[in-house]
Design a protein around this motif. Sequence first.
Motif, PDB file in Angstrom:
ATOM      1  N   ASP A  53      42.994 -24.049  20.615  1.00 11.19           N
ATOM      2  CA  ASP A  53      44.224 -24.076  19.810  1.00 11.19           C
ATOM      3  C   ASP A  53      45.120 -22.868  20.133  1.00 11.19           C
ATOM      4  O   ASP A  53      44.984 -21.797  19.554  1.00 11.19           O
ATOM      5  N   PRO A  54      46.085 -23.016  21.070  1.00 13.36           N
ATOM      6  CA  PRO A  54      46.936 -21.873  21.472  1.00 13.36           C
ATOM      7  C   PRO A  54      47.830 -21.363  20.342  1.00 13.36           C
ATOM      8  O   PRO A  54      48.179 -20.201  20.303  1.00 13.36           O
ATOM      9  N   TYR A  55      48.219 -22.256  19.395  1.00 10.56           N
ATOM     10  CA  TYR A  55      49.120 -21.821  18.308  1.00 10.56           C
ATOM     11  C   TYR A  55      48.463 -20.756  17.437  1.00 10.56           C
ATOM     12  O   TYR A  55      49.087 -19.796  16.995  1.00 10.56           O
ATOM     13  N   LEU A  56      47.179 -20.953  17.175  1.00  5.72           N
ATOM     14  CA  LEU A  56      46.432 -19.994  16.371  1.00  5.72           C
ATOM     15  C   LEU A  56      46.427 -18.624  17.072  1.00  5.72           C
ATOM     16  O   LEU A  56      46.658 -17.579  16.456  1.00  5.72           O
ATOM     17  N   ILE A  57      46.200 -18.691  18.404  1.00  2.00           N
ATOM     18  CA  ILE A  57      46.182 -17.430  19.179  1.00  2.00           C
ATOM     19  C   ILE A  57      47.545 -16.764  19.129  1.00  2.00           C
ATOM     20  O   ILE A  57      47.667 -15.550  18.922  1.00  2.00           O
ATOM     21  N   VAL A  58      48.615 -17.571  19.266  1.00  2.00           N
ATOM     22  CA  VAL A  58      49.977 -17.018  19.207  1.00  2.00           C
ATOM     23  C   VAL A  58      50.183 -16.284  17.883  1.00  2.00           C
ATOM     24  O   VAL A  58      50.673 -15.149  17.842  1.00  2.00           O
ATOM     25  N   MET A  59      49.749 -16.937  16.791  1.00  2.00           N
ATOM     26  CA  MET A  59      49.942 -16.346  15.451  1.00  2.00           C
ATOM     27  C   MET A  59      49.187 -15.017  15.336  1.00  2.00           C
ATOM     28  O   MET A  59      49.727 -14.020  14.861  1.00  2.00           O
ATOM     29  N   VAL A  60      47.906 -15.045  15.779  1.00  2.00           N
ATOM     30  CA  VAL A  60      47.070 -13.829  15.673  1.00  2.00           C
ATOM     31  C   VAL A  60      47.664 -12.696  16.508  1.00  2.00           C
ATOM     32  O   VAL A  60      47.834 -11.567  16.043  1.00  2.00           O
ATOM     33  N   VAL A  61      48.032 -13.044  17.764  1.00  2.00           N
ATOM     34  CA  VAL A  61      48.576 -12.024  18.682  1.00  2.00           C
ATOM     35  C   VAL A  61      49.882 -11.440  18.126  1.00  2.00           C
ATOM     36  O   VAL A  61      50.081 -10.227  18.093  1.00  2.00           O
ATOM     37  N   CYS A  62      50.769 -12.318  17.619  1.00  2.00           N
ATOM     38  CA  CYS A  62      52.043 -11.834  17.062  1.00  2.00           C
ATOM     39  C   CYS A  62      51.785 -10.925  15.861  1.00  2.00           C
ATOM     40  O   CYS A  62      52.430  -9.878  15.706  1.00  2.00           O
ATOM     41  N   GLY A  63      50.850 -11.330  15.018  1.00  2.00           N
ATOM     42  CA  GLY A  63      50.515 -10.543  13.824  1.00  2.00           C
ATOM     43  C   GLY A  63      50.032  -9.154  14.201  1.00  2.00           C
ATOM     44  O   GLY A  63      50.543  -8.139  13.698  1.00  2.00           O
ATOM     45  N   ILE A  64      49.054  -9.110  15.146  1.00  2.00           N
ATOM     46  CA  ILE A  64      48.504  -7.797  15.559  1.00  2.00           C
ATOM     47  C   ILE A  64      49.591  -6.946  16.215  1.00  2.00           C
ATOM     48  O   ILE A  64      49.728  -5.758  15.942  1.00  2.00           O
ATOM     49  N   THR A  65      50.423  -7.611  17.066  1.00  2.00           N
ATOM     50  CA  THR A  65      51.497  -6.850  17.741  1.00  2.00           C
ATOM     51  C   THR A  65      52.421  -6.204  16.709  1.00  2.00           C
ATOM     52  O   THR A  65      52.766  -5.026  16.822  1.00  2.00           O
ATOM     53  N   ALA A  66      52.816  -7.006  15.696  1.00  2.00           N
ATOM     54  CA  ALA A  66      53.738  -6.478  14.680  1.00  2.00           C
ATOM     55  C   ALA A  66      53.106  -5.292  13.954  1.00  2.00           C
ATOM     56  O   ALA A  66      53.765  -4.247  13.769  1.00  2.00           O
ATOM     57  N   ILE A  67      51.825  -5.420  13.573  1.00  2.00           N
ATOM     58  CA  ILE A  67      51.149  -4.326  12.847  1.00  2.00           C
ATOM     59  C   ILE A  67      51.108  -3.059  13.721  1.00  2.00           C
ATOM     60  O   ILE A  67      51.451  -1.964  13.276  1.00  2.00           O
ATOM     61  N   LEU A  68      50.696  -3.238  14.997  1.00  2.00           N
ATOM     62  CA  LEU A  68      50.599  -2.077  15.898  1.00  2.00           C
ATOM     63  C   LEU A  68      51.963  -1.418  16.137  1.00  2.00           C
ATOM     64  O   LEU A  68      52.084  -0.204  16.195  1.00  2.00           O
ATOM     65  N   PHE A  69      52.990  -2.283  16.229  1.00  2.00           N
ATOM     66  CA  PHE A  69      54.343  -1.763  16.424  1.00  2.00           C
ATOM     67  C   PHE A  69      54.771  -0.902  15.248  1.00  2.00           C
ATOM     68  O   PHE A  69      55.271   0.210  15.408  1.00  2.00           O
ATOM     69  N   ILE A  70      54.524  -1.419  14.050  1.00  2.00           N
ATOM     70  CA  ILE A  70      54.922  -0.668  12.841  1.00  2.00           C
ATOM     71  C   ILE A  70      54.150   0.654  12.776  1.00  2.00           C
ATOM     72  O   ILE A  70      54.713   1.716  12.511  1.00  2.00           O
ATOM     73  N   MET A  71      52.834   0.556  13.088  1.00  2.00           N
ATOM     74  CA  MET A  71      52.008   1.770  13.035  1.00  2.00           C
ATOM     75  C   MET A  71      52.512   2.828  14.012  1.00  2.00           C
ATOM     76  O   MET A  71      52.655   4.001  13.662  1.00  2.00           O
TER      77      MET A  71
END
Lengths: 321, 126
Positions: A53-71
């Motif tokens: 399921d690539p959509y799930l991976i997209v969601m997880v990757v985007c979520g982690i990227t956003a968190i790391l960016f903010i941090m």
Amino acid sequence: MKMGRTFRSLFRECDQYNIPLMQCPQFLFVIMGTLIVATMISIYALGTQFFSDPYLIVMVVCGITAILFIMSFVITRSFERLAEANRLKSEFVSIVSHQLRAPLSNLGWAIDFVMSGRAGRVQKEQTAYFQILKENSSRMQELVNDLLSVSRIEQGTFPFEKKPFSMTELVNDVVEEYRSLVRAANIDLKVNTQGKGMVNSDPQKIRQVISNLLDNAIKYAWKDDEENRHNRRVKMSVIERKKDVRFEIEDSGVGIPERDQKHIFQKFFRSGSVQQHDTQGSGLGLYIAKSIIEKADGRIGFESEESKGSKFWFVLPVKNK
Amino acid sequence: MIMQKILFIEDESALQKMFGDALFQEGYEVVSALDGEIGLRLAKEKQPDLILLDLIIPKYHGLEVLEKLKSDESTSEIPVVVLTNSEDMTDVQKALELGATTFLLKASYDLDDVLDKIKQTLNELE
């Protein structure tokens, strides 16, 4: 063109405050951001090969990227604030020191004026008190000068004018200046020089370093035991080598306890062994000395043993022929 | 014997008094100016043998005063000793480029050192 300008203006502040590129918060943010995005793209590329399921991976990757960016943004912002606070502190010290300087030199001159008898005859009992005033105003002037040097070092505005000169001649000059103090302190001072020791550096600043090291050696050349009371020794050497000129100054004094050695070049640090005997001193001399030698592309260091003495040294690159 | 004349351009009246007294005792006539404008006027009128100039003064900056002194025919030959607290290297360079004879940093000299420098400068001119 416009992008290039924006990119350069991003780091202008760091340039202004003399922060190296690798420690510049804005630059680090750009690097961290690029790394985070590249890592996430790689994880996504790898993940799509192993998960259905690539959509799930997209969601997880985007979520982690956003968190790391903010941090990383928050971390770099706090770096910026620290740098700004440090800059304000240095500016404050600089302004205060400048404002103190003028009245202090006026005070010193007024004392000179009275002590010289120009304002009328000074009685013997008064001379001693004027002497106290003079000594204390000189101490304040020295402290203000040291604070100004520190603030300039931190702001990257410490003046440094290179020109060729002989280390041997400079050392002999400084020794001559200290001759009466050395005699008064009953110190056996030996100077050993090899060659002219030509270097390309700022003679005034290097003189400041040598004076500071000699001053310390004289001040701390004594020991408590009666046996060594008449055996106070200081030895200075200039050694010309192939690629550099080495200066050494060795004393037979109190030495530096091992626990204090790693802090000795830190700002405002004073070793416990010297504080037992001498409560004066700002703890800025060695910090300034180290900064000057580093600015001259040299190295500075020491060897010391408590109650046995210390040997401070620095090396400066030879003048290119 | 004609006394040599020194114009002291300095905004601190305490320093004016102290130097005025010290230089007078050394045998010089001292003319005081508390700002750059008065300093320039007195330099033309009194034609001093030497000008002692502070840099941070009202009306004009000391470097402007120096530039005007050196560009005016009637004052261009008068030696100028800069006596200041400004340690800015660009000020030092600019002052020497503009024609100052010496640059003395107040914090680095005792009163006697400054008086010696003044005497030395005047003696060299004789």
